[in-house]
Design a protein around this motif. Structure first.
Motif, PDB file in Angstrom:
ATOM      1  N   THR A 700      54.530 -12.235 -16.869  1.00 16.87           N
ATOM      2  CA  THR A 700      53.439 -11.963 -15.945  1.00 16.87           C
ATOM      3  C   THR A 700      52.776 -13.266 -15.540  1.00 16.87           C
ATOM      4  OG1 THR A 700      53.060  -9.807 -16.995  1.00 16.87           O
ATOM      5  CG2 THR A 700      51.293 -10.700 -15.620  1.00 16.87           C
ATOM      6  N   LEU A 701      52.784 -13.542 -14.241  1.00 17.97           N
ATOM      7  CA  LEU A 701      52.183 -14.758 -13.709  1.00 17.97           C
ATOM      8  C   LEU A 701      51.036 -14.392 -12.776  1.00 17.97           C
ATOM      9  CD1 LEU A 701      55.444 -16.766 -12.863  1.00 17.97           C
ATOM     10  CD2 LEU A 701      54.045 -16.920 -14.935  1.00 17.97           C
ATOM     11  N   LEU A 702      49.939 -15.097 -12.904  1.00 17.76           N
ATOM     12  CA  LEU A 702      48.760 -14.840 -12.084  1.00 17.76           C
ATOM     13  C   LEU A 702      48.795 -15.709 -10.839  1.00 17.76           C
ATOM     14  CD1 LEU A 702      46.138 -13.182 -12.044  1.00 17.76           C
ATOM     15  CD2 LEU A 702      45.011 -15.113 -13.157  1.00 17.76           C
ATOM     16  N   GLU A 703      48.747 -15.079  -9.662  1.00 21.16           N
ATOM     17  CA  GLU A 703      48.825 -15.790  -8.391  1.00 21.16           C
ATOM     18  C   GLU A 703      47.582 -15.474  -7.554  1.00 21.16           C
ATOM     19  OE1 GLU A 703      51.085 -17.924  -7.720  1.00 21.16           O
ATOM     20  OE2 GLU A 703      52.624 -17.470  -9.232  1.00 21.16           O
ATOM     21  N   GLN A 704      47.308 -16.398  -6.627  1.00 16.55           N
ATOM     22  CA  GLN A 704      46.141 -16.198  -5.756  1.00 16.55           C
ATOM     23  C   GLN A 704      46.394 -15.108  -4.727  1.00 16.55           C
ATOM     24  OE1 GLN A 704      44.759 -19.823  -4.033  1.00 16.55           O
ATOM     25  NE2 GLN A 704      42.941 -18.904  -3.093  1.00 16.55           N
ATOM     26  N   GLY A 705      47.601 -14.967  -4.252  1.00 17.92           N
ATOM     27  CA  GLY A 705      47.933 -13.953  -3.262  1.00 17.92           C
ATOM     28  C   GLY A 705      49.416 -13.653  -3.327  1.00 17.92           C
ATOM     29  N   TYR A 706      49.886 -12.876  -2.340  1.00 22.90           N
ATOM     30  CA  TYR A 706      51.296 -12.530  -2.286  1.00 22.90           C
ATOM     31  C   TYR A 706      51.858 -13.069  -0.976  1.00 22.90           C
ATOM     32  CZ  TYR A 706      55.519  -9.798  -3.108  1.00 22.90           C
ATOM     33  OH  TYR A 706      56.813  -9.420  -3.327  1.00 22.90           O
ATOM     34  N   PRO A 707      52.987 -13.746  -1.050  1.00 25.23           N
ATOM     35  CA  PRO A 707      53.525 -14.397   0.153  1.00 25.23           C
ATOM     36  C   PRO A 707      53.707 -13.420   1.315  1.00 25.23           C
ATOM     37  CG  PRO A 707      54.743 -15.085  -1.796  1.00 25.23           C
ATOM     38  CD  PRO A 707      53.839 -13.971  -2.220  1.00 25.23           C
ATOM     39  N   ASN A 708      53.419 -13.903   2.490  1.00 27.40           N
ATOM     40  CA  ASN A 708      53.680 -13.233   3.766  1.00 27.40           C
ATOM     41  C   ASN A 708      52.684 -12.121   4.111  1.00 27.40           C
ATOM     42  OD1 ASN A 708      56.054 -14.847   4.060  1.00 27.40           O
ATOM     43  ND2 ASN A 708      57.210 -13.326   2.845  1.00 27.40           N
TER      44      ASN A 708
END
Length: 725
Positions: A700-708
């Motif tokens: 599980t990786l925490l990202e700022q947003g989801y691409p596209n």
């Protein structure tokens, strides 16, 4: 005559007088015990009360304590105070033989009862007794008795006390009142009850100990019974296979499976048939609606009427409001969190789909799972004017939502009897079930029915039209079934109603937005703002600050994949992919080149593009309405794609992971879900909301947003063309 002779004569006179007195005493004694006693003696005996005393207090004839040389008087007279017992004459055998015939005592016959009774009194016994012997014995007895005043062995002094009133008995013995007799001046003071109790306990040690243990056991049992709520302990199995639990409508019997317990087909609402067709779910609240005896919840119930999305086959029954419960244990000691599972591919069919728990799952996860059937399609969501007119207050539609609400009410009322914690209920909806779970966030009376919501691959498009607008949109159905009132609709068979559904209401193959989706074309909306359950758009509800439940939303990377591309032999080359993009609404709007650059001209790229526009990005837009709603995307492919059911299958353990990457993905999804159900939080989430997307691959990786997604939102493609149900 000399003085010596005078003294001798006087001595002889005294002896003769003594002999005469002794003769008179013996004659009196013999006459007394042979029945010739004087009359006045008998009268005195009858007048005197016959009072018995213990052995040792009996005054026997011949006992005397005179100090003088005078012989003992008759027993009826008061004895003298003499204590010189040694000077008393002793009667021996020799003196009896030498005595004149008249002086010999008369011996009664051995056959005579009187002779046996008075045998001791027949011969006067005069033996020397020393008063000190009796005094010493008295002191010893007093010491043994602790000077308590109890009657002991009477001494000669005691028997001869002038204050006592000896009473002659018929056997020649006298009953003498001892020092311990009742008397106003000698009355013993009453003992304290505690002293009496302690004395009794000392005399009966064993009985006292046993009684004390029994009393302690009773006290312990009462304390345990009063310490907490009266709950039934874990029940034992019947015949090694069956187990019972209690519901508000009576006991139900489940079955042992894989080390846990399964209860299948428990009714939770009245059958929606006859006049109850198109009525909100009615809970089993009255005793006449319940069953007698024990309900056998061994077999699965039939599904509600539905149509399969792929094959178009119709199947089901109207009497379908039953639920299944799977629990690790039936008891009250450690209530477990509860998960209510709502599964359906679309709002017209495909239920429960992948959402099928098991007893093994309950045991492994240490949770209680509840899966209900609920109405779908025209039986669950038909909103038409004839039904609205026949209902009070006037409304129609969302009957399937009322079924889910009745399920949650049943859980609150009964789940503790199945080992569940009613204060920790997670509502988990998948695909169309996720859409229904999202709408219930806005149900005002549902805030106490569940505390957490997990939404996977649901829709982000919700009704915003008034009920009257929905009724006008559904007129084609009334024309197809040829009914204009509620009585006609309720008289139709289930098959006729299913056949009358317009084709435009059926699920259509999903893909990129088409040219005809713009303008006046709108896909059919099953959910309506009925004014009872749904009163406003879910987006407005999520934007409110007083949201009382916790929410997690998520989906898979390829959740919008068309069914035809899930076939193992499905292939597309780059030319075919480019053609599909340019012939869609994206090509007309001028977004084809940018879309191909972002996603690549491959089948997997095309599936990801469709999924982002239809499912992923619309759901992310909905989650962004609040900063505290975590959003996850499961990106790990199962075989070729991260299909719409892969996240639910990973949580349920039906993923069938083969590669190490798949196994790690399954573990990551399960940890995410289990921690949320148990603790009400996502451990990896950013509480500030700056990073709100959890990309779940191997880890599980925490990202700022989801691409596209930002691109499609900016171009107004999202959420306008999101999947409806």
């Amino acid at each position: 005559m000399s003085q010596t002779d005078n003294l001798q004569d006087k001595s002889m006179d005294k002896k003769e007088i003594a002999e005469e007195e002794r003769e008179m005493m013996l004659n009196a004694e013999n006459t007394k015990h042979t029945g010739a006693a004087p009359a006045h003696d008998l009268e005195s005996e009858e007048q005197k009360p016959k009072k018995k005393i213990p052995i040792g207090g009996i005054k026997m004839p011949g006992f005397c304590r005179t100090k003088s040389k005078e012989p003992c008087k008759d027993d009826e007279t008061k004895p003298t105070e003499s204590t010189d017992a040694e000077s008393a004459p002793v009667v021996t055998k020799e003196t009896e033989q030498n005595a004149p015939p008249a002086e010999k005592p008369t011996t009664p016959a051995k056959d005579s009862k009187e002779g046996r009774k008075g045998i001791l009194n027949a011969i006067p016994i005069r033996i020397p007794l020393v008063s000190t012997v009796f005094s010493r014995r008295k002191k010893e007895m007093d010491a043994e008795l602790g000077q308590t005043g109890a009657a002991g062995l009477a001494s000669v002094e005691t028997l001869d006390d002038g204050e006592k009133n000896p009473i002659a008995n018929e056997d020649g013995m006298e009953t003498v009142r001892l020092d311990g007799e009742d008397g106003p001046e000698r009355a013993e003071p009453p003992k304290h009850p505690l002293v009496i109790c302690i004395s009794a306990l000392r005399r009966h040690v064993v009985v006292s100990v046993v009684t004390l243990l029994i009393l302690l056991s009773i006290i312990v049992i009462i304390c345990i019974a009063c310490a907490g709520p009266r709950k039934v302990p874990v029940q034992s199995l019947k015949n090694g296979k069956y187990i019972e639990a209690v519901t508000s409508c009576g006991p139900v019997q489940g079955i042992l499976e894989d080390g846990a317990y399964a209860f299948r087909g428990i009714p939770y609402a009245m059958p929606p048939v006859g006049n109850r067709r198109w009525q909100p779910a009615e809970s089993l609240s009255r005793i006449e609606h319940c069953w007698n005896g024990t309900y056998l919840a061994h077999n699965s119930s039939e599904n509600c009427w539905q149509r399969e999305a792929t094959s178009g086959l119709m199947d089901g029954v109207e009497d379908c409001l039953y639920l299944d419960v799977f629990t690790p244990s039936v008891g009250y000691d450690s209530p477990l969190p509860v998960v209510v599972m709502i599964g359906a591919e679309t709002l017209i069919g495909g239920s429960p789909g992948v959402m099928q728990p098991s007893a093994k799952l309950a045991r492994v996860r240490d949770m209680v799972f509840v899966r209900p059937n609920f109405r779908l399609g025209v039986f669950g969501f038909l909103a038409v004017e004839p039904l609205t007119r026949a209902t009070h207050p006037p409304t129609s539609g969302n009957y399937g939502l009322s079924d889910i609400i009745a399920t949650l009410q049943w859980v609150q009322l009964n789940i503790e009897n199945f080992g569940g914690n009613k204060s920790s209920v997670t509502l988990w909806g998948h695909r169309a079930g996720g859409t229904l779970a999202t709408t219930l966030i806005g149900y005002r009376r549902a805030k106490n029915l569940f505390s957490k919501v997990w939404i996977s691959s649901g829709s982000a498009i919700f009704p915003g039209k008034e009920l009257s607008d929905s009724e006008r949109s559904n007129i084609p159905f009334l024309e197809s079934i040829r009914c204009s009132d509620a009585a006609c609709l309720k008289s139709k068979s289930a098959e006729d109603l299913m056949d009358a559904i317009p084709n435009t209401w059926l699920p259509s193959p999903i893909g990129l937005p088409g040219m005809n989706e713009g303008g006046n074309y709108k896909k059919h909306e099953w959910l309506v703002l009925d004014g009872s359950i749904l009163q406003e758009h879910i987006g407005r509800i999520l934007a409110q600050e007083n949201l009382t439940v916790k929410v997690v939303m998520g989906t898979t990377a390829h959740s919008g994949i068309p069914q035809r591309y899930l076939q193992s032999n499905a292939t597309l080359n780059a030319t075919q992919v480019e053609k599909n993009v340019r012939e869609s609404l994206l090509g007309t709007a001028g977004f084809a080149d940018e879309a191909l650059r972002r996603y690549n001209a491959t089948l997997k790229g095309l599936v990801a593009m469709i999924s982002d526009i239809r499912v992923v990005c619309p759901l992310l837009t909905l989650a962004r309405m609040r900063t505290n709603i975590p959003f996850y995307v499961a990106t790990q492919s199962r075989r070729q794609f991260a299909d719409p059911d892969s996240d639910a299958a990973a949580i349920l353990g039906t993923y069938a992971a083969v590669t190490p990457e798949e196994k790690r993905h399954v573990s990551a999804m399960q940890q995410l879900f289990n921690h949320y159900v148990w603790h009400g939080e996502v451990a990896q989430a950013d509480q500030s909301g700056a990073k709100r997307v959890l990309v779940v691959g191997q880890d599980t990786l925490l990202e700022q947003g989801y691409p596209n997604c930002d691109f499609w939102i900016e171009k107004n493609i999202v959420p306008m063309y999101g999947r409806v149900d």
